[in-house]
Design an enzyme around this catalytic site. Sequence first.
Site, short mmCIF file in Angstrom:
data_model
loop_
_atom_site.label_atom_id
_atom_site.label_comp_id
_atom_site.label_asym_id
_atom_site.label_seq_id
_atom_site.Cartn_x
_atom_site.Cartn_y
_atom_site.Cartn_z
N GLU A 165 2.20 -16.91 20.73
CA GLU A 165 1.62 -18.22 20.88
C GLU A 165 1.78 -18.93 21.76
O GLU A 165 1.02 -19.59 22.37
CB GLU A 165 1.73 -18.76 19.43
CG GLU A 165 0.98 -18.05 18.20
CD GLU A 165 -0.58 -17.98 18.46
OE1 GLU A 165 -1.20 -18.90 18.95
OE2 GLU A 165 -0.86 -16.70 17.85
N SER A 251 9.63 -2.06 34.13
CA SER A 251 8.37 -1.92 33.87
C SER A 251 7.68 -0.79 33.86
O SER A 251 6.81 -0.13 33.14
CB SER A 251 7.46 -3.18 34.74
OG SER A 251 7.61 -4.21 34.04
N HIS A 380 -1.24 -4.13 22.97
CA HIS A 380 -0.22 -3.91 23.92
C HIS A 380 0.49 -4.81 24.81
O HIS A 380 1.70 -4.63 24.71
CB HIS A 380 -0.87 -2.83 25.06
CG HIS A 380 0.12 -2.34 26.11
ND1 HIS A 380 0.94 -1.24 25.92
CD2 HIS A 380 0.28 -2.81 27.37
CE1 HIS A 380 1.69 -1.27 26.94
NE2 HIS A 380 1.36 -2.20 27.88
N SER A 381 -0.16 -5.83 25.07
CA SER A 381 0.57 -6.82 25.72
C SER A 381 -0.36 -8.23 25.54
O SER A 381 -1.65 -7.98 24.99
CB SER A 381 0.95 -6.80 27.18
OG SER A 381 -0.19 -6.59 27.95
#
Length: 488
Positions: A165, A251, A380-381
């Site tokens: 959020e 990443s 996923h993100s």
Amino acid sequence: MALCKRKPRGALKHIVSQFELLKQNRSTLPSLISAPKPTAAASSSSSSSSWLSKLICDPRANWVSRTPLSSPRRFESTVAEKLPRFANGVPDSLTLDFPGGKVAFTPKMSFISESPKERAHCYRVLDEDGQPLARSSFIQVSEQVAVRIYNEMVTLQTMDNIFYEAQRQGRISFYVTSMGEEAINIASAAALTFDDLVFPQYREPGVLLWRGFTLQEFANQCFGNKADYGKGRQMPVHYGSSKLNYFTVSSTIATQIPHAVGAAYSLKMDKKDACVITYFGDGGSSEGDFHAAINFAAVREAPVIFICRNNGWAISTPTSDQFRSDGIVVKGPAYGVRSIRVDGNDALAMYSSVRAAREMAIGEQRPILIEALTYRAGHHSTSDDSTKYRPANEIEWWRTARDPVSRLRKWIVSNGWWSEEAESELRSNVRKQLLHAIQVAERVEKPPISDLFTDVYDVPPLNLREQEMSLRETIKRYPQDYPEDIPA
């Protein structure tokens, strides 16, 4: 079909003659090779050719080797193949002495099937109602450990919701949740010791949480402030802690897997009573790094545990578009690695399997592969909208009916270790702590610009000094394009 019709000559004629000798002495041969019953016509070369062709071309042949092709340990034999020797007309060996172990011969041609008749079973302890399955075998967990596992799973779940959020509010730039995979995170961490090294992907913050990383430290990293150990150089959720033996997240997919194997081999050489554990997704198993790493681990017998979170999706790519094998677990035996498939939404199953894997990895000095079947219950993100490639009702079903947090809660409640009051207090306290951590992290100043150019060279080279001077001049010329809270 040309092979079946061609008359024997050269090397093939020699092979035919060897089979003729085998047929003539069939009564004295071991039962490993059973030659066809000779007929009157079998004395001719052409008849022998037809018999051999039938053995080679018969599609009904169905041979399954019961002799392992390789030793479970390091190769011990490097004796090359030799021509068969005969004593009294009987070969002294019906196997090939090949590096890795003896290989049995067969006169029948048969290809190994591309898929097993039955999929590999999945180890589970608790059913959907949190009750142990009949005759289930698992490592007993004390009340203290079980309650702590549940506490940390709730904390991870709450942290994901609040930080997600915060990103949507524009307070942080990016976030990745572990929704639906809390059991893999926390239960596996509980089965390790702090001396074990962790090489994560980016969906394992729960392992760090279990080891003592505070909510404030998580917030500092996500906000990239001066208290962030990475000095604001990494994306949010790219955590790391040398103090907790948790290597910094990268990443790039699967690069941590060969690193983990190298670290495990180092522990082996130093005779350390510890192992390495590395996490990756099903998508990571499609990278070459995975295959090179697991092969190296097998050959060098490195004490490393590979945990694949098979959640069905590599961002928007389903597993059906990644591989035709029965998931990830079958790839282990192909490389000579002991493997198991586990219900990744079952905390007790994950805890027991990782504990057992650790004992084998260290005690037997071998790699272990664990495929944890789960489902990515979130996007996923924050850069992804998974409803574009999978049904929203499917996501909701996994989020509710298969929730690993709820399943463990039912189990500890049934044991009398948990109550509604404890649940309410836990969730309230965790939420308050997280909101406070975010407020503090937002107020901490950002790292200075100079930190962009340090920690690589002892003495920065000329080109880096020039880049720093150029950046400072650009910020001074266009101050409106840069954040005001970055110290010069």
